[in-house]
Write an enzyme that holds these catalytic residues in place. Structure first.
Site, mmCIF file in Angstrom:
data_model
loop_
_atom_site.group_PDB
_atom_site.id
_atom_site.type_symbol
_atom_site.label_atom_id
_atom_site.label_comp_id
_atom_site.label_asym_id
_atom_site.label_seq_id
_atom_site.Cartn_x
_atom_site.Cartn_y
_atom_site.Cartn_z
ATOM 1 N N THR A 2 -23.875 -9.056 -7.306
ATOM 2 C CA THR A 2 -24.014 -8.415 -8.617
ATOM 3 C C THR A 2 -25.346 -7.667 -8.590
ATOM 4 O O THR A 2 -26.149 -7.854 -7.684
ATOM 5 C CB THR A 2 -24.051 -9.454 -9.763
ATOM 6 N N ALA A 48 -27.528 -13.034 -7.356
ATOM 7 C CA ALA A 48 -28.015 -12.773 -8.715
ATOM 8 C C ALA A 48 -29.417 -12.176 -8.580
ATOM 9 O O ALA A 48 -30.303 -12.792 -7.985
ATOM 10 C CB ALA A 48 -28.061 -14.075 -9.502
ATOM 11 N N VAL A 70 -30.478 -15.626 -4.390
ATOM 12 C CA VAL A 70 -31.368 -14.829 -5.245
ATOM 13 C C VAL A 70 -31.595 -13.466 -4.599
ATOM 14 O O VAL A 70 -32.043 -13.368 -3.455
ATOM 15 C CB VAL A 70 -32.707 -15.562 -5.475
ATOM 16 N N LYS A 71 -31.257 -12.430 -5.364
ATOM 17 C CA LYS A 71 -31.386 -11.059 -4.846
ATOM 18 C C LYS A 71 -32.763 -10.533 -5.226
ATOM 19 O O LYS A 71 -33.152 -10.551 -6.397
ATOM 20 C CB LYS A 71 -30.295 -10.207 -5.487
ATOM 21 N N VAL A 72 -33.485 -10.058 -4.220
ATOM 22 C CA VAL A 72 -34.877 -9.659 -4.416
ATOM 23 C C VAL A 72 -35.064 -8.244 -3.866
ATOM 24 O O VAL A 72 -34.654 -7.963 -2.736
ATOM 25 C CB VAL A 72 -35.814 -10.639 -3.653
#
Ligand code: E4P
Length: 213
Positions: free
Chosen positions: A27, A55, A81-83
């Site tokens: 996402t 996310a 966790v998207k960074v």
């Protein structure tokens, strides 16, 4: 190659998961805004379908990113966790690695960025090939470059082909040996379809009609 769906729409995740081919979801804030649904509820529900759901943090500084990374990773064990690929993002990826939190380094547009993301300990990294194509650069060449660099070292960061725009992108990513492809619902729907399959099935059914009692 793992297949992810690039969406914030839960019905799309449920449909593609029902095909038995889905390994994960990506996402991003734009996709979440388009759906207009509660972020936490949406991604947590997606985690019931697949083992990896990205996310994205929305903080832009290291402290804020860490806070969100810890919060999101507590929602469900399937959260990745998207960074973003910025300096504070690298620090955040390194922190997450030390805490056992999975990360997806997003907005990667060069092999230098990919090397740094891998060194910092990203679980996966996302080069956006469609956006490179849009800017007049061959996005798939970047995937080939990264995969060829990976062959020289023991980086375990998975190469996730993002911003895919058509079914050929998926074939080319698989030929190169990318680890993951994230694909919009509309493209996934095109992948099982071939006109010869459609016409062949129609002929079988028409012939069957003639003989069945
Ligand atoms: C990947 O994780 C991104 O969400 C996505 O692939 C971006 O695609 P776009 O360039 O079509 O927005």
């Amino acid at each position: 190659m793992k297949i992810f769906i690039d969406t914030a729409n839960l019905d799309e995740v449920a449909e593609i998961a029902s095909w038995g081919i889905l390994d994960g979801v990506t996402t991003n804030p734009s996709l979440v805004a388009k759906e207009g649904k509660d972020f936490k509820e949406t991604v947590t529900k997606m985690c019931e379908y697949v083992p990896e759901v990205s996310a994205q943090v929305t903080a832009t500084d290291h402290e804020g990113m860490i806070k969100q990374a810890e919060e999101y990773s507590g929602w469900h064990k399937h959260i990745v966790v998207k960074v973003p690929m910025v300096k504070d993002g690298l620090k955040t990826i390194a922190y997450c690695k030390s805490k056992g939190i999975k990360t997806n380094c997003t907005l990667v547009f060069s092999a230098n960025q990919a090397i740094l993301a891998a060194k910092a300990g990203a679980t996966m990294l996302s080069p956006f090939i469609g956006r490179l194509d849009d800017a007049g650069q061959d996005g798939m060449e970047l995937i080939a470059e990264i995969v060829s660099i990976w062959k020289n070292y023991d980086f375990d960061t998975e190469v996730l082909v993002a911003s895919t725009r058509h079914p050929r992108h998926i074939i080319e990513a698989a030929e190169i040996g990318a680890d993951i492809c994230t694909i919009p619902f509309k493209i996934l729907e095109k992948m099982p379809v071939h006109p010869l399959t459609t016409s062949g099935l129609k002929r079988f059914m028409d012939d069957w009609e003639k003989v069945k009692s």
